[in-house]
Design a protein around this motif. Structure first.
Motif, PDB file in Angstrom:
ATOM      1  N   SER A 164       0.818  -1.215   0.000  1.00 42.73           N
ATOM      2  CA  SER A 164       0.000   0.000   0.000  1.00 42.73           C
ATOM      3  C   SER A 164       0.851   1.264   0.000  1.00 42.73           C
ATOM      4  N   HIS A 165       2.163   1.126   0.139  1.00 42.54           N
ATOM      5  CA  HIS A 165       3.064   2.279   0.154  1.00 42.54           C
ATOM      6  C   HIS A 165       3.621   2.526  -1.247  1.00 42.54           C
ATOM      7  N   LYS A 166       3.893   3.776  -1.531  1.00 46.66           N
ATOM      8  CA  LYS A 166       4.399   4.147  -2.844  1.00 46.66           C
ATOM      9  C   LYS A 166       5.871   3.751  -2.992  1.00 46.66           C
ATOM     10  N   LYS A 167       6.318   3.783  -4.238  1.00 46.36           N
ATOM     11  CA  LYS A 167       7.669   3.310  -4.557  1.00 46.36           C
ATOM     12  C   LYS A 167       8.735   4.105  -3.821  1.00 46.36           C
ATOM     13  N   ASP A 168       8.604   5.436  -3.768  1.00 48.05           N
ATOM     14  CA  ASP A 168       9.637   6.239  -3.110  1.00 48.05           C
ATOM     15  C   ASP A 168       9.683   5.964  -1.612  1.00 48.05           C
ATOM     16  N   LYS A 169       8.525   5.687  -1.005  1.00 46.07           N
ATOM     17  CA  LYS A 169       8.495   5.359   0.419  1.00 46.07           C
ATOM     18  C   LYS A 169       9.119   3.987   0.680  1.00 46.07           C
ATOM     19  N   LEU A 170       8.931   3.043  -0.237  1.00 42.50           N
ATOM     20  CA  LEU A 170       9.552   1.728  -0.084  1.00 42.50           C
ATOM     21  C   LEU A 170      11.070   1.831  -0.201  1.00 42.50           C
ATOM     22  N   VAL A 223       2.351  -8.733   3.347  1.00 38.27           N
ATOM     23  CA  VAL A 223       1.989  -8.588   1.939  1.00 38.27           C
ATOM     24  C   VAL A 223       0.777  -9.461   1.681  1.00 38.27           C
ATOM     25  N   ASP A 224      -0.282  -8.876   1.170  1.00 40.75           N
ATOM     26  CA  ASP A 224      -1.512  -9.610   0.871  1.00 40.75           C
ATOM     27  C   ASP A 224      -1.358 -10.285  -0.483  1.00 40.75           C
ATOM     28  N   MET A 270       9.168 -18.486  -3.061  1.00 42.77           N
ATOM     29  CA  MET A 270       7.889 -17.810  -3.254  1.00 42.77           C
ATOM     30  C   MET A 270       8.059 -16.636  -4.195  1.00 42.77           C
ATOM     31  N   ASP A 271       6.990 -16.325  -4.899  1.00 43.30           N
ATOM     32  CA  ASP A 271       7.011 -15.167  -5.784  1.00 43.30           C
ATOM     33  C   ASP A 271       6.817 -13.900  -4.962  1.00 43.30           C
ATOM     34  N   CYS A 272       7.864 -13.105  -4.866  1.00 45.81           N
ATOM     35  CA  CYS A 272       7.820 -11.848  -4.113  1.00 45.81           C
ATOM     36  C   CYS A 272       8.005 -10.655  -5.040  1.00 45.81           C
ATOM     37  N   SER A 273       7.552 -10.803  -6.290  1.00 48.74           N
ATOM     38  CA  SER A 273       7.773  -9.744  -7.277  1.00 48.74           C
ATOM     39  C   SER A 273       6.902  -8.520  -7.026  1.00 48.74           C
ATOM     40  N   LEU A 274       5.945  -8.621  -6.103  1.00 47.90           N
ATOM     41  CA  LEU A 274       5.104  -7.474  -5.803  1.00 47.90           C
ATOM     42  C   LEU A 274       5.878  -6.347  -5.127  1.00 47.90           C
ATOM     43  N   ILE A 275       6.968  -6.686  -4.477  1.00 50.94           N
ATOM     44  CA  ILE A 275       7.796  -5.692  -3.798  1.00 50.94           C
ATOM     45  C   ILE A 275       9.238  -5.851  -4.271  1.00 50.94           C
TER      46      ILE A 275
END
Length: 702
Positions: free
Chosen positions: A436-442, A483-484, A503-508
């Motif tokens: 739910s956080h934006k790319k720059d915050k991540l 991560v949902d 596991m596929d963690c490509s969401l982050i």
């Protein structure tokens, strides 16, 4: 006459306390300086108890009329300067500014300022003690401590000398010291400041809230709604705030005076009473372990509940049973015992690694959870973080890290808002769903996880300054997030991994996943998540929201876990030689097998620190002062499970449910788990011997 007696008492106190010698040294610094001063500022350290014993009236002035007491010391110091010829340039008594610094205040309610009480005393101008948390602060700016004014009429006798001296006093505004409408009391001409005699000091404004207001950030829905308001405080000179968050002490008073024999008697009595209980699931296993237990304590932990003391004694023959039972019965108010034991064990280990002290920030245990059961996981994390004094649930509408804004007080300074991470100093910052956080915050979160600090950049042009500034703050908290994986918008982008266990963690971003030391998979289809008990738990909670559904909830309450965690956090931990060798052996072996010729090793140097922190956490949770090789095994299994989810299985093949391979219904299953973990320990030693340093599996080392 009374004023003369107080001056004599002040002189005697300064002489006895060493303050007179310090005053003379400060005078020498002023006298040797080539700078011109209108005001000479001196700090006097005062112990109120000693002054009251010497002269009660002077002590009363210091505590209740500090400005008048400062004038007494001012007169004494002026006489000392003139008598001993300490400062040649000093002409008038008003040129001396005395700042009283008290060592302490009486431990009485009237000397404590509670931000929750109303109305506050706005008229009293004496010392108070106050404890709170800084949620914002400004950059440091200058203010005028003292200034010299001269009559603008050159014929007037007051156009020379030091007859008009303005000195800043506590509580006064800036305009009370320096203004352009002062008039000469002799000829009524306007006064002009002699700027070369102006004395400047540092000033900073902070916003502080009471510690009770932390409930507003903890996200506990059971708390009654309330409103909190910050208080603005002007800090000057040596009172300048160097960190955004003040240190908050929190202690739980332990039970003292309890002998070892008394504890043994209580344990034996409790065990004898429980022999009549019928056989039942492990929600009260902690009270049915007497078949294989030894009633003894080498040292009696104080400050924890009797039931936990008894459990510790009953499981003392094993290094793994106590933490297994803790994880099994933990949070039984939220989920049924036996559900998500792996996650609950990791949460407990993360909680015992939090501290309000000066522990290394690298000791923090950050947890990232991959789950499709976000509702239960969110409830469990929210419940867990409320067990420590600094558990902060990050509100969606705010910032995780410090932000910069314009100062609302008009002083020209920049205001820095703390953010959730700095408010969680010494605790846990729960930031919710990571996606739910934006790319720059991540990217910012990844940088903080790697460096354990945050740098705030203050652009000068934007805030009316000529130069840019930056301030760096240490981040001393653990981060929890999930991560949902079951969201419909994300399910379509998941990829099937060709590596076993990955596991596929490509969401982050992959680097962010790596920055989280511990990656945990909590799936409804996993062996550690029985569906039927969860459904039954939900239905019973719907019918009895405040009811205690399990015996474990009665025997091991939330308050009991709070006391246990508080005790474990304060333990001083040391490593045994065997534990050190096993940690280094596993780390080096893992680096070698997870390396390739192109990218090098996938394990960074921080992995070793994380293994050390995991081992310490398990030892703390066992209420031990020494880390054993059994603690290192738990750390290695957790770390290897995390690596498997990231990169796939390795030569040290670890099952997804390695820490809880059986459903723990009674002590027999605990015995089987101990046997299983013993086999895992042998496999770990074999893995170190085979793949560690000194083997011929690889031609080159990292």
């Amino acid at each position: 006459m009374a004023n003369l007696q107080m001056k004599e008492a002040a002189l005697v106190y300064l002489d006895r306390s060493g303050g007179l010698q310090k005053f003379m040294d400060d005078c020498k610094s002023y006298n040797d300086s080539k700078q011109s001063y209108a005001v000479y500022r001196f700090s006097v350290l005062v112990n109120p108890s000693d002054v009251v014993e010497l002269d009660a009236e002077l002590g009363n002035h210091i505590l209740h009329h500090p400005l008048k007491a400062a004038q007494v010391f001012q007169s004494v110091c002026f006489v000392a300067v003139k008598t001993l010829s300490l400062i040649g340039q000093l002409q008038t008594e008003t040129q001396i500014s005395i700042v009283l610094k008290l060592t302490h205040l009486p431990a009485l309610p009237s000397y404590s300022l509670d931000l929750c009480e109303f109305p506050l005393s706005y008229t009293s101008r004496r010392f108070y003690t106050m404890q709170g948390i800084v949620i914002a602060m400004t950059t440091v700016t200058k203010y005028t401590q003292g200034a010299r004014f001269l009559c603008s009429d050159e014929v007037c006798p007051l156009s020379k000398g030091f007859q008009y001296i303005r000195v800043h006093v506590p509580g006064a505004t800036e305009s009370a010291t320096v203004r352009n409408d002062f008039l000469c009391r002799l000829c009524a001409s306007s006064l002009q400041e002699d700027r070369k005699f102006r004395v400047l000091g540092d000033k900073q404004i902070v916003e502080i809230i009471t510690t009770k207001a932390l409930h507003a950030f903890q996200g506990d829905c059971k708390k009654q709604p309330f409103r909190y308001q910050s208080l603005s405080i002007f800090l000057r000179v040596s009172l300048r705030c160097s960190m955004l968050v003040f240190r908050c002490e929190r202690g739980i008073k332990g039970e003292k005076g309890l002998s070892q024999n008394a504890v043994l008697i209580q344990c034996a009595s409790l065990a004898s009473e429980l022999q009549e209980l019928p056989a039942s699931p492990l929600d009260h296993l902690a009270l049915r372990l007497q078949n294989f237990c030894h009633f003894y304590f080498l040292s009696v932990p104080s400050g924890i509940s009797d039931n936990f003391r008894c459990l510790l004694s009953l499981t003392s023959a094993s290094c793994w049973k106590f933490t297994a039972v803790l994880a099994n019965v933990f949070a039984s108010q939220i989920i049924p015992p036996g559900t998500y034991n792996l996650l609950k064990l990791c949460l407990l280990m993360s909680l015992v690694q939090t501290s309000n002290g000066n522990r290394d920030p690298q000791d923090c245990l950050d947890i990232l959870i991959i789950t499709s059961d976000t509702l239960l996981v969110d409830r469990l994390l929210n419940y867990s973080m409320n067990l420590v004094s600094r558990g902060i649930r990050h509100p969606v509408s705010t910032e995780v890290f410090p932000t910069v804004s314009r100062n609302k007080y008009g002083t020209g300074a920049v205001s820095i808002q703390a953010g959730s991470a700095l408010l969680a100093k010494g605790g846990v910052c729960f930031i919710g769903d990571l996606t739910s956080h934006k790319k720059d915050k991540l990217e910012q979160l990844q940088s903080v996880l790697e460096s354990r600090s945050i740098t705030v950049f203050i652009p000068g042009k934007k805030f009316g300054d000529d130069i840019d500034q930056q301030m760096t703050f240490p981040v001393q908290c653990s981060f929890w997030s999930f991560v949902d994986m079951d969201s419909s918008s994300r399910r379509t982008v998941q990829k099937t991994s060709a590596l076993i266990g990955q596991m596929d963690c490509s969401l982050i971003p992959a680097n962010l996943v790596e920055a989280f030391g511990l990656l945990i998979n909590c799936n409804e289809s996993s062996p550690c998540h029985p569906l039927l008990p969860t459904v039954q738990h939900t239905l019973k909670k719907a019918m009895e929201p405040e009811g205690l559904l399990y015996l474990a909830s009665q025997e091991f309450t939330t308050e009991d876990f709070q006391k246990l965690l508080a005790f474990a956090q304060n333990l001083n931990i040391e490593f045994s030689l065997e534990a050190e060798r096993m940690i280094h052996g596993y780390y080096l072996a893992s680096r070698r097998i997870r390396a390739d010729s192109i990218h090098g090793s996938k394990l960074s140097a921080s992995a070793l620190k994380y293994l050390v922190s995991l081992s310490e956490a398990h030892a703390r949770l066992n209420l031990r002062n020494k880390v054993l090789k059994e603690d290192v095994l738990i750390a290695a299994l957790l770390f290897e499970m995390s690596l498997t989810l990231k990169y796939g299985a390795s030569a040290f093949c670890v099952a997804p449910n390695a820490l809880f391979p059986f459903e723990l219904y009674n002590e027999e299953y605990l015995e089987q788990r101990d046997l299983y973990l013993t086999q895992c320990q042998q496999q770990l030693q074999q893995f170190i011997a085979t793949c560690g340093p000194g083997t011929a599996l690889f031609s080159t080392d990292e």
